[in-house]
Design an enzyme around this catalytic site. Sequence first.
Site, PDB file in Angstrom:
ATOM      1  N   ASP A  67       0.829  -1.204   0.000  1.00 16.11           N
ATOM      2  CA  ASP A  67       0.000   0.000   0.000  1.00 16.11           C
ATOM      3  C   ASP A  67       0.863   1.252   0.000  1.00 16.11           C
ATOM      4  OD1 ASP A  67       0.974  -0.299   2.603  1.00 16.11           O
ATOM      5  OD2 ASP A  67      -0.965  -0.820   3.445  1.00 16.11           O
ATOM      6  N   HIS A 140      -7.188  -4.674   9.953  1.00 13.12           N
ATOM      7  CA  HIS A 140      -6.867  -4.468   8.531  1.00 13.12           C
ATOM      8  C   HIS A 140      -5.600  -5.219   8.134  1.00 13.12           C
ATOM      9  CE1 HIS A 140      -4.477  -0.565   9.599  1.00 13.12           C
ATOM     10  NE2 HIS A 140      -3.609  -1.520   9.392  1.00 13.12           N
ATOM     11  N   GLU A 145      -9.656  -1.572   5.295  1.00 17.69           N
ATOM     12  CA  GLU A 145     -10.300  -1.257   6.558  1.00 17.69           C
ATOM     13  C   GLU A 145     -11.647  -1.974   6.679  1.00 17.69           C
ATOM     14  OE1 GLU A 145      -8.503  -0.078   8.710  1.00 17.69           O
ATOM     15  OE2 GLU A 145      -7.584   1.868   8.282  1.00 17.69           O
TER      16      GLU A 145
HETATM   17  P1  PGA Z   1       2.454  -1.864  12.531  1.00 15.88           P
HETATM   18  O1  PGA Z   1       1.312  -1.743  11.461  1.00 15.88           O
HETATM   19  O2  PGA Z   1       3.347  -2.972  12.070  1.00 15.88           O
HETATM   20  O3  PGA Z   1       3.155  -0.548  12.527  1.00 15.88           O
HETATM   21  O4  PGA Z   1       1.795  -2.181  13.834  1.00 15.88           O
HETATM   22  C1  PGA Z   1       0.692  -2.887  10.988  1.00 15.88           C
HETATM   23  C2  PGA Z   1      -0.417  -2.526  10.049  1.00 15.88           C
HETATM   24  O5  PGA Z   1      -1.053  -1.474  10.217  1.00 15.88           O
HETATM   25  O6  PGA Z   1      -0.702  -3.307   9.132  1.00 15.88           O
END
Ligand code: PGA
Length: 258
Positions: A67, A140, A145
């Site tokens: 993304d 997510h 989302e």
């Molecule tokens: P993080 O994010 O590894 O910074 O916790 C994971 C995500 O949002 O997919």
Amino acid sequence: MQIGIFTDETALATTAAKHLIKILNNSENKVLGLATGSTPLPLYEQLRAANRAGKFTLRGVQGFALDEYVGIAADHPERYRNVLRAELVGDDKTGLREEDLHTPEGNAADPRQAAADYDAAIKAAGGIAIQILGIGADGHIGFNEPGTSLTSRTHVDVLTEQTRRDNARFFENDMDKVPSQCITQGLGTIMEAKYIMLIATGENKATAVRELVEGGISARWQASMLQMHPNALILVDEAAASELQLAVFYRERWNHNL
Ligand code: PGA
């Protein structure tokens, strides 16, 4: 779905790197799906160490990010292209070449077209051999989302308030500075990866991990769709595993080394 539960982050990252290297080495199409966020950083450190030791290289591998933010300045350090470049690109990192790092064009005049083009580029590369995933506290994966179609393709989405709050730490602790939109691989796109490796650490992921592994499949908890994937490896630490009802069984099955 195989679930590995680890007592410390280094053991988790070492196992993750071992599986990733093996799967990529055995794969005919050298295409790696990359994740950003904090969780994969110890894994990327392991890949840099393996490259330094001459045991592994991402040279010649095509890397596709999950993304990208929409409307983030090209030189912003939190633009995911810049994050992944800093972590992986160059012979002094993992050997990944700049031209082989693919990220959705978040600043395109037409982000929806950019999303469709990105989906097509993954297909044209022969599909993803192994996709690294983190998970959001709201369940997510990528930036899909709650409520997104479980068969979605790469698309433009809006970040939840929870995600913007979670990511504020990368934006001077100001959630208003976190972009509100993104381009993300869809669940349908992610599910086409041959192997999935999801990593989750920390207590704030415990509910999302429970829903991913033991909940019903639902658009509320997007990661639960991985229950339908034939080759999904879920690597978590004790804190992220703390709400799993069948943790004892998952450990037992993991020890059978299937
Ligand atoms: P993080 O994010 O590894 O910074 O916790 C994971 C995500 O949002 O997919």
